[in-house]
Design a protein around this motif. Structure first.
Motif, PDB file in Angstrom:
ATOM      1  N   LYS A  76       0.851  -1.181   0.000  1.00 57.17           N
ATOM      2  CA  LYS A  76       0.000   0.000   0.000  1.00 57.17           C
ATOM      3  C   LYS A  76       0.889   1.233   0.000  1.00 57.17           C
ATOM      4  O   LYS A  76       1.553   1.526   0.996  1.00 57.17           O
ATOM      5  CB  LYS A  76      -0.916  -0.010   1.221  1.00 57.17           C
ATOM      6  N   VAL A  77       0.928   1.931  -1.123  1.00 60.39           N
ATOM      7  CA  VAL A  77       1.810   3.090  -1.278  1.00 60.39           C
ATOM      8  C   VAL A  77       0.961   4.353  -1.275  1.00 60.39           C
ATOM      9  O   VAL A  77       0.080   4.527  -2.122  1.00 60.39           O
ATOM     10  CB  VAL A  77       2.633   3.005  -2.579  1.00 60.39           C
ATOM     11  N   GLY A  78       1.216   5.241  -0.338  1.00 63.98           N
ATOM     12  CA  GLY A  78       0.451   6.471  -0.235  1.00 63.98           C
ATOM     13  C   GLY A  78       1.007   7.577  -1.104  1.00 63.98           C
ATOM     14  O   GLY A  78       2.222   7.677  -1.312  1.00 63.98           O
ATOM     15  N   VAL A  79       0.115   8.409  -1.637  1.00 61.19           N
ATOM     16  CA  VAL A  79       0.487   9.587  -2.433  1.00 61.19           C
ATOM     17  C   VAL A  79      -0.259  10.781  -1.850  1.00 61.19           C
ATOM     18  O   VAL A  79      -1.488  10.767  -1.772  1.00 61.19           O
ATOM     19  CB  VAL A  79       0.121   9.412  -3.915  1.00 61.19           C
ATOM     20  N   GLN A  80       0.483  11.790  -1.407  1.00 57.57           N
ATOM     21  CA  GLN A  80      -0.125  12.976  -0.791  1.00 57.57           C
ATOM     22  C   GLN A  80       0.366  14.241  -1.497  1.00 57.57           C
ATOM     23  O   GLN A  80       1.466  14.261  -2.054  1.00 57.57           O
ATOM     24  CB  GLN A  80       0.219  13.068   0.698  1.00 57.57           C
ATOM     25  N   ALA A  81      -0.449  15.269  -1.434  1.00 55.25           N
ATOM     26  CA  ALA A  81      -0.050  16.560  -1.997  1.00 55.25           C
ATOM     27  C   ALA A  81      -0.763  17.686  -1.259  1.00 55.25           C
ATOM     28  O   ALA A  81      -1.889  17.515  -0.783  1.00 55.25           O
ATOM     29  CB  ALA A  81      -0.379  16.633  -3.483  1.00 55.25           C
ATOM     30  N   ALA A  82      -0.092  18.824  -1.152  1.00 54.31           N
ATOM     31  CA  ALA A  82      -0.681  20.059  -0.633  1.00 54.31           C
ATOM     32  C   ALA A  82      -0.300  21.168  -1.597  1.00 54.31           C
ATOM     33  O   ALA A  82       0.872  21.309  -1.959  1.00 54.31           O
ATOM     34  CB  ALA A  82      -0.176  20.362   0.772  1.00 54.31           C
ATOM     35  N   VAL A  83      -1.273  21.950  -2.037  1.00 55.39           N
ATOM     36  CA  VAL A  83      -1.055  22.923  -3.107  1.00 55.39           C
ATOM     37  C   VAL A  83      -1.653  24.273  -2.717  1.00 55.39           C
ATOM     38  O   VAL A  83      -2.744  24.343  -2.137  1.00 55.39           O
ATOM     39  CB  VAL A  83      -1.679  22.433  -4.430  1.00 55.39           C
ATOM     40  N   SER A 110       3.492  23.764  -4.839  1.00 53.07           N
ATOM     41  CA  SER A 110       3.035  22.492  -4.295  1.00 53.07           C
ATOM     42  C   SER A 110       4.131  21.759  -3.559  1.00 53.07           C
ATOM     43  O   SER A 110       5.331  21.993  -3.781  1.00 53.07           O
ATOM     44  CB  SER A 110       2.494  21.596  -5.416  1.00 53.07           C
ATOM     45  N   THR A 111       3.699  20.873  -2.678  1.00 53.25           N
ATOM     46  CA  THR A 111       4.578  19.886  -2.071  1.00 53.25           C
ATOM     47  C   THR A 111       3.861  18.555  -2.121  1.00 53.25           C
ATOM     48  O   THR A 111       2.639  18.486  -1.924  1.00 53.25           O
ATOM     49  CB  THR A 111       4.920  20.257  -0.606  1.00 53.25           C
ATOM     50  N   SER A 112       4.579  17.481  -2.425  1.00 49.78           N
ATOM     51  CA  SER A 112       3.960  16.173  -2.561  1.00 49.78           C
ATOM     52  C   SER A 112       4.930  15.092  -2.131  1.00 49.78           C
ATOM     53  O   SER A 112       6.148  15.320  -2.014  1.00 49.78           O
ATOM     54  CB  SER A 112       3.507  15.931  -4.007  1.00 49.78           C
ATOM     55  N   SER A 113       4.384  13.908  -1.888  1.00 53.84           N
ATOM     56  CA  SER A 113       5.217  12.787  -1.470  1.00 53.84           C
ATOM     57  C   SER A 113       4.588  11.482  -1.901  1.00 53.84           C
ATOM     58  O   SER A 113       3.360  11.370  -2.034  1.00 53.84           O
ATOM     59  CB  SER A 113       5.407  12.792   0.051  1.00 53.84           C
ATOM     60  N   VAL A 114       5.446  10.492  -2.135  1.00 53.10           N
ATOM     61  CA  VAL A 114       5.036   9.126  -2.411  1.00 53.10           C
ATOM     62  C   VAL A 114       5.690   8.256  -1.350  1.00 53.10           C
ATOM     63  O   VAL A 114       6.904   8.348  -1.112  1.00 53.10           O
ATOM     64  CB  VAL A 114       5.457   8.670  -3.821  1.00 53.10           C
ATOM     65  N   ASN A 119       9.400   6.430  -1.296  1.00 50.69           N
ATOM     66  CA  ASN A 119       9.905   7.450  -0.370  1.00 50.69           C
ATOM     67  C   ASN A 119      10.445   8.673  -1.116  1.00 50.69           C
ATOM     68  O   ASN A 119      11.591   9.079  -0.953  1.00 50.69           O
ATOM     69  CB  ASN A 119      10.994   6.866   0.533  1.00 50.69           C
ATOM     70  N   VAL A 120       9.580   9.252  -1.964  1.00 48.79           N
ATOM     71  CA  VAL A 120       9.953  10.414  -2.773  1.00 48.79           C
ATOM     72  C   VAL A 120       9.191  11.633  -2.268  1.00 48.79           C
ATOM     73  O   VAL A 120       7.986  11.557  -1.997  1.00 48.79           O
ATOM     74  CB  VAL A 120       9.632  10.172  -4.259  1.00 48.79           C
ATOM     75  N   GLN A 121       9.872  12.755  -2.122  1.00 47.92           N
ATOM     76  CA  GLN A 121       9.236  14.003  -1.722  1.00 47.92           C
ATOM     77  C   GLN A 121       9.728  15.137  -2.612  1.00 47.92           C
ATOM     78  O   GLN A 121      10.855  15.090  -3.119  1.00 47.92           O
ATOM     79  CB  GLN A 121       9.549  14.336  -0.263  1.00 47.92           C
ATOM     80  N   ASP A 122       8.873  16.140  -2.816  1.00 48.03           N
ATOM     81  CA  ASP A 122       9.296  17.321  -3.560  1.00 48.03           C
ATOM     82  C   ASP A 122       8.502  18.527  -3.081  1.00 48.03           C
ATOM     83  O   ASP A 122       7.443  18.391  -2.474  1.00 48.03           O
ATOM     84  CB  ASP A 122       9.125  17.132  -5.077  1.00 48.03           C
ATOM     85  N   ALA A 123       9.038  19.700  -3.361  1.00 47.80           N
ATOM     86  CA  ALA A 123       8.356  20.951  -3.036  1.00 47.80           C
ATOM     87  C   ALA A 123       8.919  22.027  -3.952  1.00 47.80           C
ATOM     88  O   ALA A 123      10.136  22.147  -4.102  1.00 47.80           O
ATOM     89  CB  ALA A 123       8.566  21.332  -1.581  1.00 47.80           C
ATOM     90  N   GLY A 124       8.046  22.785  -4.601  1.00 48.26           N
ATOM     91  CA  GLY A 124       8.533  23.819  -5.499  1.00 48.26           C
ATOM     92  C   GLY A 124       7.408  24.532  -6.218  1.00 48.26           C
ATOM     93  O   GLY A 124       6.227  24.407  -5.865  1.00 48.26           O
ATOM     94  N   MET A 125       7.777  25.282  -7.225  1.00 49.48           N
ATOM     95  CA  MET A 125       6.829  26.052  -8.019  1.00 49.48           C
ATOM     96  C   MET A 125       6.381  25.234  -9.221  1.00 49.48           C
ATOM     97  O   MET A 125       7.211  24.690  -9.960  1.00 49.48           O
ATOM     98  CB  MET A 125       7.477  27.354  -8.494  1.00 49.48           C
ATOM     99  N   HIS A 126       5.088  25.136  -9.394  1.00 45.48           N
ATOM    100  CA  HIS A 126       4.528  24.477 -10.561  1.00 45.48           C
ATOM    101  C   HIS A 126       4.615  25.416 -11.759  1.00 45.48           C
ATOM    102  O   HIS A 126       4.852  26.614 -11.621  1.00 45.48           O
ATOM    103  CB  HIS A 126       3.080  24.086 -10.302  1.00 45.48           C
ATOM    104  N   ASP A 127       4.426  24.882 -12.947  1.00 47.50           N
ATOM    105  CA  ASP A 127       4.462  25.690 -14.164  1.00 47.50           C
ATOM    106  C   ASP A 127       3.393  26.778 -14.131  1.00 47.50           C
ATOM    107  O   ASP A 127       2.253  26.532 -13.726  1.00 47.50           O
ATOM    108  CB  ASP A 127       4.245  24.805 -15.399  1.00 47.50           C
TER     109      ASP A 127
END
Length: 335
Positions: A76-83, A110-114, A119-127
């Motif tokens: 069970k792999v979770g995917v989350q995002a906050a925008v 946005s910031t998101s994670s898998v 175990n991937v995370q990112d945070a930055g400016m979207h296009d």
């Protein structure tokens, strides 16, 4: 100063998404948040400059045939995002071919994670999203209206990783035509918004993601200062990815789905404060399917993965400026 409910319709073309992980090129998502045109309509507010602020969260899990392969391991792999999104709507009062013109500029962050095992995370400016033209026609006094427009995602977001897909930005352009059909009368907003993403080639990986079709549906009623009603959306990939000569992926398109279809249902509540409108909607994705027949034919396994989950979005819209009304001439009565 009352902000028209039609503003929320125009604001609906805001675009960003982290809810479709691995649905196109690995690490990339649909450029437009599925359901972002919920509460949209074909209407246009009075002339002026408007601003809108939107925040949303996505909580989901990966699903699809890939979770049962050795790659997925049936985990069970979770995917989350906050925008967070800021945008401006310009309504100069121009008309063209009987239609009212407007344009928008929108900037999401946005910031998101898998979750594990990725175990991937990112945070930055979207296009940045540019909408140079939207045209809205009212069909006499019937209550029906039609709007068409063209959105362009510019590749100026935060780009990281060997393929350029490690963060919120995308190293390619996306062009998105749209059409919205509405019935707007007696406080009703019965609208269907259809829009399609066409992607150019990733300038780093040389991978081209397939086209993604969106359809968002709204059926709300305004009762006093309140607005309530059911909402829904669909989105899916309608053309294959391509990974031709020079593409950095040794497996080509085999690891990513070539078709996926996701349906969601939910509800909306809004309140008109006078100077500003607040709207909150929530949806649950009730069906999510993905497939890659070419992968099955080549390897005997389908590694397709998509995310299925819940979205909660809040939007606040208000008018920043309006043209000064012409001074009314004094009425002097001489007997």
């Amino acid at each position: 100063m009352k902000v028209s409910r039609a503003l929320l319709a125009a604001a609906g073309v805001i675009a960003v998404s982290s809810s479709s992980a691995f649905a196109i090129e690995a690490g990339q998502n649909a450029q437009s948040k599925p359901g972002i045109l919920i509460n949209a309509s074909a209407g246009v507010p009075p002339p002026g400059i408007y601003m809108f602020d939107e925040v949303f969260t996505v909580q989901s899990n990966l699903t699809g045939p890939g979770v049962n392969t050795k790659l997925g391991g049936n985990t069970k792999v979770g995917v989350q995002a906050a925008v967070d999104i800021q945008g401006f709507l310009f309504v100069p009062g121009w008309t063209f071919l009987g239609a009212t013109y407007d344009g928008l500029i929108v900037q999401p962050f946005s910031t998101s994670s898998v979750g594990s095992p990725s175990n991937v995370q990112d945070a930055g400016m979207h296009d940045t999203l540019l909408i140079p033209v939207e045209l809205s026609w009212k069909l006499a006094d019937s209550g029906f209206a039609v709007k068409t427009g063209l959105s362009i995602f510019t590749p100026d977001g935060t780009v990281t990783g060997p393929y350029g897909t490690g963060n919120a930005g995308s190293p390619y352009w996306t062009v998105q035509p749209e059409v919205v059909v509405s019935y707007l009368k007696d406080g009703w907003n019965l609208s269907a918004a259809i829009y399609d993403e066409f992607h150019t080639r990733n300038t780093i990986s040389q991978y081209t993601s397939g086209d993604i079709l969106h359809a968002d549906f709204t059926a709300t009623k305004q009762i006093g200062k309140w607005t309530v009603g059911p909402v829904a959306y669909y989105y899916g990939q309608v053309s294959n990815d391509s990974c031709s000569v020079g593409c950095l992926y040794g497996t080509g398109t085999l690891m990513n789905p070539q078709r996926f279809n996701i349906w969601a249902v939910g509800g909306l509540v809004g309140y008109n404060f006078g100077p500003a409108n607040l709207t909150v909607w929530a949806t649950q994705e009730v069906s999510a399917k993905a497939s890659n027949p070419a992968a099955v034919a080549a390897t005997g396994s389908d590694f397709s993965l998509v995310a299925q989950g819940t979205t909660v979005l809040a939007s606040l819209s208000y008018r920043l400026w309006a043209p000064e009304q012409a001074a009314q001439p004094s009425s002097i009565y001489h007997k």
